[in-house]
Scaffold this motif. Structure first.
Motif, PDB file in Angstrom:
ATOM      1  N   GLY A   8     -11.982  70.773 -40.844  1.00 51.22           N
ATOM      2  CA  GLY A   8     -11.047  69.837 -40.263  1.00 51.22           C
ATOM      3  C   GLY A   8     -11.648  68.857 -39.280  1.00 51.22           C
ATOM      4  O   GLY A   8     -11.095  67.799 -39.043  1.00 51.22           O
ATOM      5  N   GLY A   9     -12.737  69.197 -38.669  1.00 49.28           N
ATOM      6  CA  GLY A   9     -13.341  68.316 -37.686  1.00 49.28           C
ATOM      7  C   GLY A   9     -12.934  68.674 -36.267  1.00 49.28           C
ATOM      8  O   GLY A   9     -12.207  69.636 -36.017  1.00 49.28           O
ATOM      9  N   VAL A  10     -13.396  67.879 -35.346  1.00 45.62           N
ATOM     10  CA  VAL A  10     -13.214  68.161 -33.928  1.00 45.62           C
ATOM     11  C   VAL A  10     -11.754  68.002 -33.506  1.00 45.62           C
ATOM     12  O   VAL A  10     -11.222  68.816 -32.752  1.00 45.62           O
ATOM     13  N   LEU A  11     -11.086  66.973 -34.006  1.00 51.73           N
ATOM     14  CA  LEU A  11      -9.701  66.734 -33.607  1.00 51.73           C
ATOM     15  C   LEU A  11      -8.787  67.877 -34.044  1.00 51.73           C
ATOM     16  O   LEU A  11      -7.951  68.352 -33.261  1.00 51.73           O
ATOM     17  N   VAL A  12      -8.947  68.339 -35.253  1.00 53.27           N
ATOM     18  CA  VAL A  12      -8.137  69.448 -35.751  1.00 53.27           C
ATOM     19  C   VAL A  12      -8.419  70.713 -34.943  1.00 53.27           C
ATOM     20  O   VAL A  12      -7.502  71.481 -34.621  1.00 53.27           O
ATOM     21  N   PHE A  13      -9.679  70.915 -34.565  1.00 56.49           N
ATOM     22  CA  PHE A  13     -10.039  72.074 -33.759  1.00 56.49           C
ATOM     23  C   PHE A  13      -9.332  72.043 -32.407  1.00 56.49           C
ATOM     24  O   PHE A  13      -8.771  73.042 -31.964  1.00 56.49           O
ATOM     25  N   PHE A  14      -9.327  70.897 -31.732  1.00 57.01           N
ATOM     26  CA  PHE A  14      -8.690  70.812 -30.421  1.00 57.01           C
ATOM     27  C   PHE A  14      -7.170  70.934 -30.517  1.00 57.01           C
ATOM     28  O   PHE A  14      -6.540  71.548 -29.655  1.00 57.01           O
ATOM     29  N   VAL A  15      -6.576  70.381 -31.558  1.00 55.38           N
ATOM     30  CA  VAL A  15      -5.128  70.534 -31.755  1.00 55.38           C
ATOM     31  C   VAL A  15      -4.790  72.002 -31.986  1.00 55.38           C
ATOM     32  O   VAL A  15      -3.820  72.534 -31.430  1.00 55.38           O
ATOM     33  N   LEU A  16      -5.592  72.680 -32.791  1.00 58.95           N
ATOM     34  CA  LEU A  16      -5.381  74.103 -33.043  1.00 58.95           C
ATOM     35  C   LEU A  16      -5.564  74.915 -31.760  1.00 58.95           C
ATOM     36  O   LEU A  16      -4.792  75.840 -31.492  1.00 58.95           O
ATOM     37  N   LEU A  17      -6.549  74.578 -30.973  1.00 62.05           N
ATOM     38  CA  LEU A  17      -6.794  75.282 -29.722  1.00 62.05           C
ATOM     39  C   LEU A  17      -5.611  75.147 -28.772  1.00 62.05           C
ATOM     40  O   LEU A  17      -5.145  76.136 -28.195  1.00 62.05           O
ATOM     41  N   VAL A  18      -5.089  73.949 -28.626  1.00 57.13           N
ATOM     42  CA  VAL A  18      -3.925  73.720 -27.766  1.00 57.13           C
ATOM     43  C   VAL A  18      -2.702  74.477 -28.301  1.00 57.13           C
ATOM     44  O   VAL A  18      -1.951  75.090 -27.537  1.00 57.13           O
ATOM     45  N   ALA A  19      -2.516  74.462 -29.610  1.00 58.52           N
ATOM     46  CA  ALA A  19      -1.379  75.166 -30.209  1.00 58.52           C
ATOM     47  C   ALA A  19      -1.493  76.676 -30.012  1.00 58.52           C
ATOM     48  O   ALA A  19      -0.489  77.349 -29.741  1.00 58.52           O
ATOM     49  N   MET A  20      -2.699  77.220 -30.114  1.00 58.63           N
ATOM     50  CA  MET A  20      -2.877  78.653 -29.914  1.00 58.63           C
ATOM     51  C   MET A  20      -2.625  79.050 -28.463  1.00 58.63           C
ATOM     52  O   MET A  20      -2.009  80.088 -28.195  1.00 58.63           O
ATOM     53  N   VAL A  21      -3.090  78.247 -27.524  1.00 60.71           N
ATOM     54  CA  VAL A  21      -2.847  78.555 -26.111  1.00 60.71           C
ATOM     55  C   VAL A  21      -1.358  78.467 -25.800  1.00 60.71           C
ATOM     56  O   VAL A  21      -0.788  79.344 -25.143  1.00 60.71           O
ATOM     57  N   ALA A  22      -0.703  77.410 -26.290  1.00 61.94           N
ATOM     58  CA  ALA A  22       0.733  77.258 -26.058  1.00 61.94           C
ATOM     59  C   ALA A  22       1.519  78.394 -26.716  1.00 61.94           C
ATOM     60  O   ALA A  22       2.462  78.934 -26.121  1.00 61.94           O
ATOM     61  N   GLY A  23       1.133  78.772 -27.901  1.00 58.58           N
ATOM     62  CA  GLY A  23       1.806  79.892 -28.582  1.00 58.58           C
ATOM     63  C   GLY A  23       1.622  81.199 -27.853  1.00 58.58           C
ATOM     64  O   GLY A  23       2.548  82.005 -27.748  1.00 58.58           O
ATOM     65  N   GLY A  24       0.431  81.430 -27.320  1.00 57.33           N
ATOM     66  CA  GLY A  24       0.202  82.639 -26.537  1.00 57.33           C
ATOM     67  C   GLY A  24       1.032  82.691 -25.274  1.00 57.33           C
ATOM     68  O   GLY A  24       1.571  83.747 -24.910  1.00 57.33           O
ATOM     69  N   VAL A  25       1.166  81.553 -24.625  1.00 57.32           N
ATOM     70  CA  VAL A  25       1.993  81.493 -23.403  1.00 57.32           C
ATOM     71  C   VAL A  25       3.454  81.770 -23.753  1.00 57.32           C
ATOM     72  O   VAL A  25       4.142  82.510 -23.038  1.00 57.32           O
ATOM     73  N   VAL A  26       3.918  81.198 -24.841  1.00 51.03           N
ATOM     74  CA  VAL A  26       5.310  81.429 -25.249  1.00 51.03           C
ATOM     75  C   VAL A  26       5.531  82.901 -25.601  1.00 51.03           C
ATOM     76  O   VAL A  26       6.530  83.510 -25.195  1.00 51.03           O
ATOM     77  N   LEU A  27       4.599  83.488 -26.338  1.00 51.30           N
ATOM     78  CA  LEU A  27       4.755  84.899 -26.705  1.00 51.30           C
ATOM     79  C   LEU A  27       4.702  85.826 -25.502  1.00 51.30           C
ATOM     80  O   LEU A  27       5.441  86.795 -25.425  1.00 51.30           O
ATOM     81  N   LEU A  28       3.824  85.537 -24.550  1.00 48.41           N
ATOM     82  CA  LEU A  28       3.730  86.391 -23.373  1.00 48.41           C
ATOM     83  C   LEU A  28       4.917  86.240 -22.438  1.00 48.41           C
ATOM     84  O   LEU A  28       5.253  87.161 -21.701  1.00 48.41           O
ATOM     85  N   SER A  29       5.549  85.085 -22.448  1.00 47.33           N
ATOM     86  CA  SER A  29       6.696  84.896 -21.560  1.00 47.33           C
ATOM     87  C   SER A  29       8.004  85.382 -22.180  1.00 47.33           C
ATOM     88  O   SER A  29       9.009  85.485 -21.489  1.00 47.33           O
ATOM     89  N   ALA A  30       7.986  85.683 -23.473  1.00 43.17           N
ATOM     90  CA  ALA A  30       9.219  86.120 -24.147  1.00 43.17           C
ATOM     91  C   ALA A  30       9.571  87.546 -23.836  1.00 43.17           C
ATOM     92  O   ALA A  30       8.905  88.398 -23.515  1.00 43.17           O
TER      93      ALA A  30
END
Length: 62
Positions: A40-62
């Protein structure tokens, strides 16, 4: 030393939740991350990284 379950149970739930979410993210996130890096390249990697961090925060706060 006392065995007060009122203090122990919330801590046990939090540690168990962090372990469960960490295991799920490691099992799913590693293949996604490697695929994003190689295909995917660098941009896809950073978008995925942000999505994983945001998803982890949502799961931990639920």
């Amino acid at each position: 030393m006392t065995t007060d379950t009122g203090k122990f149970l919330p801590i046990a739930k939090q540690v168990g939740g962090v372990w469960l979410i960490g295991s799920a993210v490691a099992g799913v996130g590693l293949p996604l991350t490697l695929g994003a890096i190689f295909f995917g390249g660098v941009l896809v990697f950073f978008v995925l990284l942000v999505a994983m961090v945001a998803g982890g925060v949502v799961l931990l706060s639920a």
